[in-house]
Scaffold this motif. Structure first.
Motif, PDB file in Angstrom:
ATOM      1  N   ARG A  17       0.879   4.015  -3.056  1.00 45.49           N
ATOM      2  CA  ARG A  17       0.603   5.435  -2.827  1.00 45.49           C
ATOM      3  C   ARG A  17       1.741   6.309  -3.336  1.00 45.49           C
ATOM      4  O   ARG A  17       1.509   7.371  -3.925  1.00 45.49           O
ATOM      5  CB  ARG A  17       0.345   5.675  -1.344  1.00 45.49           C
ATOM      6  CG  ARG A  17      -0.961   5.032  -0.887  1.00 45.49           C
ATOM      7  CD  ARG A  17      -1.084   4.976   0.610  1.00 45.49           C
ATOM      8  NE  ARG A  17      -1.126   6.308   1.203  1.00 45.49           N
ATOM      9  CZ  ARG A  17      -1.070   6.514   2.520  1.00 45.49           C
ATOM     10  NH1 ARG A  17      -0.987   5.500   3.359  1.00 45.49           N
ATOM     11  NH2 ARG A  17      -1.103   7.741   2.984  1.00 45.49           N
ATOM     12  N   GLU A  54       1.542   6.417  -7.131  1.00 44.86           N
ATOM     13  CA  GLU A  54       0.468   7.314  -7.571  1.00 44.86           C
ATOM     14  C   GLU A  54       0.914   8.778  -7.506  1.00 44.86           C
ATOM     15  O   GLU A  54       0.579   9.576  -8.384  1.00 44.86           O
ATOM     16  CB  GLU A  54      -0.786   7.111  -6.721  1.00 44.86           C
ATOM     17  CG  GLU A  54      -1.503   5.808  -7.009  1.00 44.86           C
ATOM     18  CD  GLU A  54      -2.654   5.551  -6.051  1.00 44.86           C
ATOM     19  OE1 GLU A  54      -3.101   6.497  -5.362  1.00 44.86           O
ATOM     20  OE2 GLU A  54      -3.093   4.394  -5.973  1.00 44.86           O
ATOM     21  N   LEU A 100       0.464  10.595   3.020  1.00 47.81           N
ATOM     22  CA  LEU A 100       1.542   9.610   2.948  1.00 47.81           C
ATOM     23  C   LEU A 100       2.662   9.982   3.918  1.00 47.81           C
ATOM     24  O   LEU A 100       3.174   9.127   4.647  1.00 47.81           O
ATOM     25  CB  LEU A 100       2.083   9.481   1.521  1.00 47.81           C
ATOM     26  CG  LEU A 100       3.221   8.476   1.329  1.00 47.81           C
ATOM     27  CD1 LEU A 100       2.808   7.072   1.765  1.00 47.81           C
ATOM     28  CD2 LEU A 100       3.683   8.475  -0.124  1.00 47.81           C
ATOM     29  N   SER A 117       0.815  -1.218   0.000  1.00 48.03           N
ATOM     30  CA  SER A 117       0.000   0.000   0.000  1.00 48.03           C
ATOM     31  C   SER A 117       0.855   1.278   0.000  1.00 48.03           C
ATOM     32  O   SER A 117       0.526   2.231  -0.704  1.00 48.03           O
ATOM     33  CB  SER A 117      -0.963   0.008   1.192  1.00 48.03           C
ATOM     34  OG  SER A 117      -0.252   0.003   2.412  1.00 48.03           O
ATOM     35  N   PRO A 132      -2.951  13.828  -0.813  1.00 47.96           N
ATOM     36  CA  PRO A 132      -2.356  12.482  -0.781  1.00 47.96           C
ATOM     37  C   PRO A 132      -0.892  12.493  -0.332  1.00 47.96           C
ATOM     38  O   PRO A 132      -0.443  11.591   0.387  1.00 47.96           O
ATOM     39  CB  PRO A 132      -2.486  11.982  -2.221  1.00 47.96           C
ATOM     40  CG  PRO A 132      -3.590  12.786  -2.809  1.00 47.96           C
ATOM     41  CD  PRO A 132      -3.543  14.117  -2.119  1.00 47.96           C
TER      42      PRO A 132
END
Length: 118
Positions: free
Chosen positions: A50, A53, A73, A46, A69
């Protein structure tokens, strides 16, 4: 006198004008290792997903679109990283205390030694 305070995560204590500086090289290395371990964990991808992305945003995404985001993170990685530096043993604690008191002790200014007040 050594600047190094030994322990499982050694650090350096150095005097600076007006205070002291802790150099936490061991902690910095541990945090980097923690982040890489989280990103390269094959059982939980995960964090890697992330990061990917963020590195490859969707077409038309603006920097503002990526801000939340990114911040999430950073927060999640920071939550899982090391942040404590244990100092074991009475001797090390006494040495740290002695060094801090030494650094904090008042010092005369070079131009004032041997001068009398007028």
């Amino acid at each position: 006198m050594s600047d190094r305070i030994d322990g499982p995560t050694p650090f350096y204590l150095r005097p600076i004008p007006g205070g002291a500086r802790l150099e936490m090289d061991g902690l910095r290395r541990q945090v980097v290792e923690d982040v890489l371990s989280l990103l390269l964990d094959t059982d939980d991808v995960s964090f890697w997903d992330r990061l990917t992305e963020l590195a490859n945003p969707e077409e038309g995404a603006t920097p503002d679109d990526m801000r939340l985001p990114y911040e999430e993170l950073v927060s999640d990685l920071a939550e899982r990283c090391s942040y404590r530096v244990p100092i074991y043993g009475r001797e090390r604690l006494i040495e740290l205390s002695r060094r801090l008191r030494e650094i904090a002790a008042p010092k005369s200014l070079p131009g004032q030694q041997g001068r009398r007040a007028s």
